[in-house]
Motif scaffolding. Structure first.
Motif, short mmCIF file in Angstrom:
data_model
loop_
_atom_site.label_atom_id
_atom_site.label_comp_id
_atom_site.label_asym_id
_atom_site.label_seq_id
_atom_site.Cartn_x
_atom_site.Cartn_y
_atom_site.Cartn_z
N PRO A 299 0.82 -1.20 0.00
CA PRO A 299 0.00 0.00 0.00
C PRO A 299 0.86 1.26 0.00
O PRO A 299 1.96 1.27 0.57
N GLN A 300 0.35 2.30 -0.62
CA GLN A 300 1.02 3.59 -0.54
C GLN A 300 0.90 4.11 0.89
O GLN A 300 -0.03 3.75 1.61
N GLY A 301 1.83 4.99 1.28
CA GLY A 301 1.78 5.54 2.62
C GLY A 301 2.20 4.50 3.65
O GLY A 301 3.08 3.68 3.39
N CYS A 302 1.60 4.54 4.81
CA CYS A 302 1.91 3.53 5.84
C CYS A 302 1.44 2.16 5.36
O CYS A 302 0.28 2.00 4.98
N ARG A 303 2.34 1.19 5.41
CA ARG A 303 2.00 -0.14 4.90
C ARG A 303 0.89 -0.81 5.69
O ARG A 303 0.23 -1.72 5.21
N PHE A 304 0.69 -0.36 6.92
CA PHE A 304 -0.32 -0.99 7.77
C PHE A 304 -1.68 -0.31 7.63
O PHE A 304 -2.66 -0.77 8.20
N HIS A 305 -1.76 0.76 6.83
CA HIS A 305 -2.98 1.58 6.91
C HIS A 305 -4.27 0.84 6.51
O HIS A 305 -5.32 1.11 7.11
N PRO A 306 -4.23 -0.11 5.55
CA PRO A 306 -5.52 -0.78 5.23
C PRO A 306 -6.07 -1.61 6.40
O PRO A 306 -7.25 -1.95 6.42
N ARG A 307 -5.22 -1.94 7.37
CA ARG A 307 -5.67 -2.77 8.49
C ARG A 307 -5.71 -1.99 9.80
O ARG A 307 -6.02 -2.57 10.84
N CYS A 308 -5.35 -0.72 9.76
CA CYS A 308 -5.17 0.02 11.01
C CYS A 308 -6.48 0.67 11.46
O CYS A 308 -7.09 1.44 10.71
#
Ligand code: SF4
Length: 303
Positions: free
Chosen positions: A269-278
Motif C-alpha cells: 500500500p502507498q503511505g503507511c504499509r499498515f494503513h488498510p488494516r489500522c
C-alpha cells in the motif's frame, strides 16, 4: 554495550522472471549489541528470515548497509565473516545436520573454523546439555530437541560473536521450545555474544529477549525494551499482535492471521504499509510513509 550488528535501511528483493519484483525487506534498520538478545517478531512472510539470511550472505542486499563489528559486510567478506563471526541456527534441525556424518565430526568442523585445538566435540555437547558419548552417533538417533541442541553445539564450536536463530524452536515439541530458547540465550550471553532470535512465539521472545523488534511487510515498525513494549505497545500493529494473543497472561504464539488481508508484498500500500488494516488510520497515513523510529507511526512522530 558495544554495537555488534548494524543494519541500516536494508532492502532485499526477490526477482522471478515474468513476475513483479518483491521487496521482502523494504528499508529495515536494526541493531544488535554485544551480550544482548534481540527478538524479531512479525507475521509469517513479513521478511524476518529474509533479513537474517542477508546478514549471513545467503541473500544479497539490493541497497542499504549491513555492518558487523563496525566493518561493512561486503560480498567479498561475506564468506569469511559467515564462517567465523556469525553463526546461524535454522528452523529445521533435521535438514541442517548431515545425516551421514557422526555429530562429533560435524561439531569438529566448527572447532576447526575457530582454530580451537583444546576443546572437543564432547565438550560442546556437554555445554548444550547432552551426554558426551553422543558424539559418536548419527543425527537420526536423536529427537528434534536433541538435534537442535546439536545444531547449537556446532554453531557455538565456531565461537561466534553473533548467533542468529531463524525460527529455531518452531519445529520442536512444546516441552523443548522454551528449554532450547533459554539455552541459546544463556550460551550467547555468557560468552559475550549477541543473539538475534527470530520467532513467532511471543511468549518465548518475552522470556529471553532484552529488546524486541516488530516487523511488518518488510519494515521494522517498533523497537524497544521487551518489558516496555509488552507493557505499553505503541505501534497499532504491535498492539494488534499483543492484543490477539489468546491467553490473558500474555503467553502464546502469534495468531495465524490478524483481522484484514495482508497486502501483497509485490504491491504494498502507498503511505503507511499498515494503513488498510489500522483502526487508527488518518489521512496522512494513506499518502506518506512514516520513516522514523523507534515507532514508525504518524501517531508517534518525533517532535
Ligand atoms: Fe495506523 Fe497511521 Fe500509524 Fe500507520 S501511521 S499505524 S495507519 S496510525
Amino acid at each position: 554495550m558495544s554495537s555488534l550488528l548494524k543494519i541500516d535501511d536494508l532492502v532485499v528483493e526477490h526477482r522471478t522472471p515474468g513476475r513483479p519484483v518483491v521487496r521482502a525487506v523494504a528499508g529495515a534498520s536494526l541493531e544488535v549489541r554485544a551480550g544482548e538478545v534481540v527478538g524479531l517478531v512479525g507475521e509469517s512472510g513479513c521478511g524476518k528470515s529474509t533479513l537474517a539470511r542477508a546478514v549471513v550472505g545467503l541473500n544479497r542486499a539490493a541497497s542499504g548497509s549491513i555492518s558487523f563489528e563496525g566493518t561493512p559486510v561486503t560480498p567479498l567478506g561475506l564468506r569469511r565473516r559467515t564462517m567465523t563471526g556469525v553463526q546461524m541456527v535454522f528452523q529445521d534441525p533435521y535438514a541442517s545436520l548431515n545425516p551421514r556424518r557422526r555429530v562429533g565430526d560435524q561439531i569438529a568442523d566448527g572447532l576447526r573454523v575457530a582454530g580451537d585445538a583444546t576443546s572437543s566435540p564432547a565438550d560442546l555437547l556437554e555445554r548444550v546439555g547432552l551426554p558426551r558419548e553422543f558424539a559418536s552417533r548419527h543425527p537420526h538417533e536423536f529427537s528434534g530437541g536433541q538435534r537442535q541442541r546439536i545444531a547449537i553445539a556446532r554453531a557455538l564450536a565456531a565461537r561466534p560473536r553473533l548467533l542468529i536463530g531463524d525460527e529455531p524452536i518452531s519445529a520442536l515439541d512444546a516441552s523443548a521450545q522454551s528449554q532450547v530458547a533459554t539455552l541459546m540465550r544463556d550460551l550467547a550471553v555468557s560468552s559475550g555474544a549477541g543473539l538475534l532470535f527470530i520467532s513467532h512465539d511471543l511468549s518465548v521472545v518475552r522470556l529471553i529477549a532484552d529488546r524486541i523488534a516488530v516487523m511488518y511487510l518488510g519494515r521494522i515498525v517498533e523497537v524497544g525494551d521487551t518489558a516496555e513494549v509488552w507493557a505499553e505497545p505503541r505501534h497499532p500493529y504491535t498492539q494488534a499482535l499483543l492484543g490477539a494473543i489468546p491467553k490473558p497472561d500474555g503467553m502464546g504464539v502469534l495468531p495465524a492471521e490478524l483481522p484484514g488481508d495482508v497486502p501483497d508484498p509485490a504491491d504494498p500500500p502507498q503511505g503507511c504499509r499498515f494503513h488498510p488494516r489500522c483502526p487508527l488510520v488518518m489521512d496522512v497515513c494513506r499518502v506518506k510513509e512514516p520513516e522514523f523510529g523507534p515507532v514508525a507511526c504518524w501517531l508517534h512522530e518525533p517532535s
